[in-house]
Design an enzyme around this catalytic site. Structure first.
Site, short mmCIF file in Angstrom:
data_model
loop_
_atom_site.label_atom_id
_atom_site.label_comp_id
_atom_site.label_asym_id
_atom_site.label_seq_id
_atom_site.Cartn_x
_atom_site.Cartn_y
_atom_site.Cartn_z
N ASP A 47 0.95 -1.31 0.02
CA ASP A 47 -0.22 0.13 0.00
C ASP A 47 0.93 1.11 0.02
OD1 ASP A 47 -2.06 -1.64 -0.20
OD2 ASP A 47 -2.91 -1.18 2.14
N PHE A 74 2.33 1.54 -3.45
CA PHE A 74 1.24 2.18 -4.49
C PHE A 74 0.83 3.91 -4.18
CE2 PHE A 74 -3.23 2.86 -5.59
CZ PHE A 74 -3.35 2.64 -6.81
N LEU A 85 -34.62 -9.44 -12.63
CA LEU A 85 -34.78 -10.84 -12.97
C LEU A 85 -36.08 -11.37 -12.19
CD1 LEU A 85 -31.09 -12.18 -13.21
CD2 LEU A 85 -32.68 -11.19 -14.99
N LYS A 132 -24.91 -14.93 -7.83
CA LYS A 132 -25.78 -13.72 -7.70
C LYS A 132 -25.28 -13.18 -6.55
CE LYS A 132 -30.52 -12.39 -7.14
NZ LYS A 132 -30.19 -11.25 -5.86
N GLU A 179 -22.95 -5.35 -10.46
CA GLU A 179 -23.38 -4.96 -9.12
C GLU A 179 -22.46 -4.15 -8.11
OE1 GLU A 179 -26.55 -6.46 -7.23
OE2 GLU A 179 -27.45 -6.81 -9.32
N LYS A 193 -32.64 -18.34 -6.01
CA LYS A 193 -32.14 -17.67 -4.70
C LYS A 193 -32.17 -18.93 -3.57
CE LYS A 193 -32.77 -13.46 -3.39
NZ LYS A 193 -33.27 -12.32 -2.87
N CYS A 213 -33.80 0.63 35.95
CA CYS A 213 -34.15 1.53 36.92
C CYS A 213 -35.36 1.69 37.35
CB CYS A 213 -33.25 2.77 36.60
SG CYS A 213 -34.14 3.59 35.30
N CYS A 256 -35.50 4.88 28.08
CA CYS A 256 -35.57 5.33 29.45
C CYS A 256 -35.07 6.65 29.44
CB CYS A 256 -34.67 4.23 30.28
SG CYS A 256 -34.38 4.68 31.90
#
Length: 674
Positions: free
Chosen positions: A35, A38, A85, A120, A184, A321, A418, A433
């Site tokens: 990192d 980079f 879908l 999916k 997605e 699903k 309490c 509360c």
């Protein structure tokens, strides 16, 4: 050669290198740079672009860091409808879909039927438009016909290329020279957990999809960038040859630099489809991201056009699903717990049952509205469910099995801690509360939060000890902790002189914790770690912060009107002056340390892990050195770890770092970087 020509060449080279390493890191998971290395490349690019602003272009990798504020997201029309879908929840429905498509194809004289099976992703659908290979627009699905233009936010997603490889694009794109990519945006499990850890308990997201959806519509693209989202591509349109099969389009997407999920498969028979579904029912839990099913698509694109679509979904695709993992249990009791902010949360006590590899005996019911929605009664038979990484929850009451001795669950009227009468503010779903100053449960919750690892990190202050301190009236707020005496502690259960001394030493050490951490530790509603950091930078002392107006606070990054109001309300409490006096007397850090000119920012943005024992520093000091220089210290190794500092007798973390290709340095090398 003029300076600007040399700069243009250097900028072009840096952009190519940065995009290559971005792809290696986020898409192929084969990083070649740490990192730190980079970030050095990115810093060079940003510096050059600032020196030569005329060379800055929208597709530059420097534009990923965000920072732009979008006041509204204009609606844009999709080139073609983004249909959702049809969902199926049984293998029988998948078989019906397969046979239905086969019959339709048979009418066209087609015998072979290839289907592409893909995992999916549980994310947010978006559309990307590339003009001559440059990203010019990114939009949400919206209603399918039009969506919101969120281009600035999508540019911060590392797995979305800002520029596609020119030669390949030129060979692929059609006459309009515009390619559309759909897919997605999602959040990996590790990134989701890290995001939630940085937020107050009451503001945490329920699951990665909710976190993604909320993040994409933030107005501050800088905050979007900090949330580390990813993108998976599954649709490619605008090709010179639009007859290209779907499986080849996925391969082209990968060549263009997109992450495609890697696990798609061409299936020629129904048996192969069922095998794929069964195989990933178990294997999906091992993935670093959440998947909730399998998508089946006809491979032949021209025949897709012939099959067409209904008003809602295409006829050539379906989403299967996976059912959430469920189990039956019995509701034995409902407890009402009090949080540190006074919120009353009902908790179901269940007959223990094995679910998703662990024994479940409790489940949150969120609020009393949820109890009423489920129609729950004590002793009811219920279905509990675990889906993905979500905490098990009660999803259904088996009314047909309700026993004769079932008893109604009455809404709470008084605080279980309490005894104060509860209130239910208008437009709120939870009881709370109002006895903030005297309620033992709230006091205990605030003390445990104050002592937590990311706050003041007082490791000796555990649940049982805090319970005793509150019960005996020794501590009513965090300030009281610093005035405890050894004889007082020794009188507590299971507490001898040595334990008492350890507690006092831990409290003494916590006085050195930064002003930023103290702000988080105070437990102000809506103020998580990231917000505390912004506050400490904008108002570098507690006095400046409490004197700031609501309007001034609302202008600070990450602080909106809700958070600003919460801060104002906190400092307006009658108990605040007394707590502040105790904190001052205890010599806690009530202002930010003056920046030390000699301290560099060599670890800016670098995630560092220490393993083994260091000779010159203890672990706490080494961590502070990294934090002072802009880095972050973690306790476990992952692909996103930038550097591992290995001392003597390193553990298994070193082996894992080597396996993942994470940069490993010695203590001497670490010291040289300081």
């Amino acid at each position: 050669m003029t300076d600007i020509i040399r700069a243009a060449e250097a900028i072009a080279q840096l952009r190519r290198e940065i995009e290559r390493h971005t792809h290696l890191y986020y898409v192929e998971a084969k990083p070649e740079l740490s990192d730190f290395e980079f970030d050095q490349l990115l810093d060079q690019l940003i510096t050059l672009e600032r020196q030569f602003p005329q060379l800055l272009t929208p597709d530059s990798p420097s534009q990923r860091v965000g920072g732009a504020i979008t006041r509204e997201f204009p609606a844009v029309q999709h080139r073609e409808p983004m249909l959702s879908l049809s969902n199926s929840y049984s293998i029988t429905e998948v078989e019906e879909f397969y046979n239905r498509v086969r019959k339709l194809l048979a009418l066209e004289g087609v015998v072979e039927q290839e289907m592409v099976a893909e995992l999916k992703f549980d994310g947010v659908a978006i559309s990307l438009i590339y003009q001559d290979g440059i990203l010019v627009r990114g939009a949400t699905r919206g209603d399918g016909r039009q969506g919101d233009d969120i281009t600035a936010n999508l540019k911060t997603v590392a797995t979305i290329p800002l520029r596609l490889e020119e030669t390949l694009v030129a060979a692929l794109q059609g006459e309009e020279r515009a390619i559309e990519v759909r897919g997605e945006v999602f959040m990996r499990k590790e990134d989701f957990e890290r995001l939630n850890e940085s937020r107050p308990d009451e503001d945490r997201f329920a699951n990665p999809r909710n976190a993604t959806a909320g993040s994409l519509k933030l107005q501050d693209s800088g905050e979007v960038a900090r949330r580390s989202m990813s993108f998976v591509a599954y649709y490619l349109k605008g090709l010179k040859d639009e007859s290209t099969p779907h499986i080849h389009r996925l391969e082209l997407l990968a060549r263009l630099g997109f992450f495609t999920g890697d696990h798609y498969r061409l299936c020629n028979t129904l048996e192969e489809i069922n095998t794929y579904i069964a195989e990933w029912a178990e294997k999906r839990w091992q993935l670093p991201y959440e998947t909730d099913g399998v998508v089946l698509k006809l491979n032949d694109v021209p025949f897709r056009e012939k099959l067409g679509a209904t008003a809602k979904s295409p006829r050539w695709a379906i989403a299967y699903k996976y059912p959430a993992q469920q189990a039956r249990s019995v509701l034995q009791n409902v407890l009402f717990q009090v949080g540190r902010l006074g919120t009353i949360t009902p908790v179901a006590e269940l007959e223990p049952v094995l679910l998703a590899g662990s024994t479940v005996s409790r489940s949150t019911l969120h609020n009393f509205d949820e109890i009423e929605r489920l129609g729950l009664m004590l002793r009811d038979r219920v279905i509990i469910e675990k889906s993905g990484e979500v905490i098990p929850k009660v999803v259904r009451t088996l009314f047909e099995e309700r026993p004769a001795d079932a008893m109604p669950i009455l809404p709470p009227t008084h605080c279980p801690s309490c005894g104060a009468p509860l209130v239910r503010p208008e437009n709120e779903v939870s009881y709370s509360c109002p006895n903030e100053e005297e309620c033992p449960a709230q006091i205990k919750g605030r003390l445990l939060h104050f002592a937590s690892r990311n706050a003041m990190d007082i490791q000796t202050l555990g649940d049982a000890l805090v319970e005793q301190l509150v019960a005996k009236g020794l501590v009513k707020d965090p300030g009281d902790l610093y005035f405890l005496q050894e004889p007082q502690l020794e009188k507590l259960e299971r507490m001898g002189p040595k334990s008492a001394q350890n507690i006092l030493r831990a409290l003494e050490k916590s006085r050195e914790k930064s002003y930023e951490r103290l702000l988080y530790a105070l437990g102000i509603r809506h103020v998580g770690r990231a917000t505390a950091r912004e506050l400490s930078q904008a108002c570098p002392s507690i006095d400046l912060l409490r004197e700031a107006s609501e309007e001034q606070l609302a202008t600070i990054p990450d602080i909106g009107p809700v958070v600003a109001r919460s801060i104002i309300d906190y400092f307006a409490k009658p108990s605040w002056p007394h707590l502040l006096e105790k904190l001052r007397t205890a010599a806690l850090q009530l202002s930010a340390s003056e920046p030390k000119e000699q301290v560099n920012r060599n670890f800016e943005g670098v995630t560092v892990l220490f393993t083994g024992s260091l000779e010159r520093y203890d672990r706490q000091k080494a961590s502070e050195l990294v934090l002072e220089r802009g880095g972050r210290v973690v306790g476990s190794v992952s692909k996103k770890t930038g550097m591992v500092v290995a001392g003597q007798d390193p553990g298994s973390k070193l082996q894992k770092a080597n396996k993942l290709g994470v940069r490993v340095v010695s203590e001497d090398e670490f010291e040289a970087m300081l």
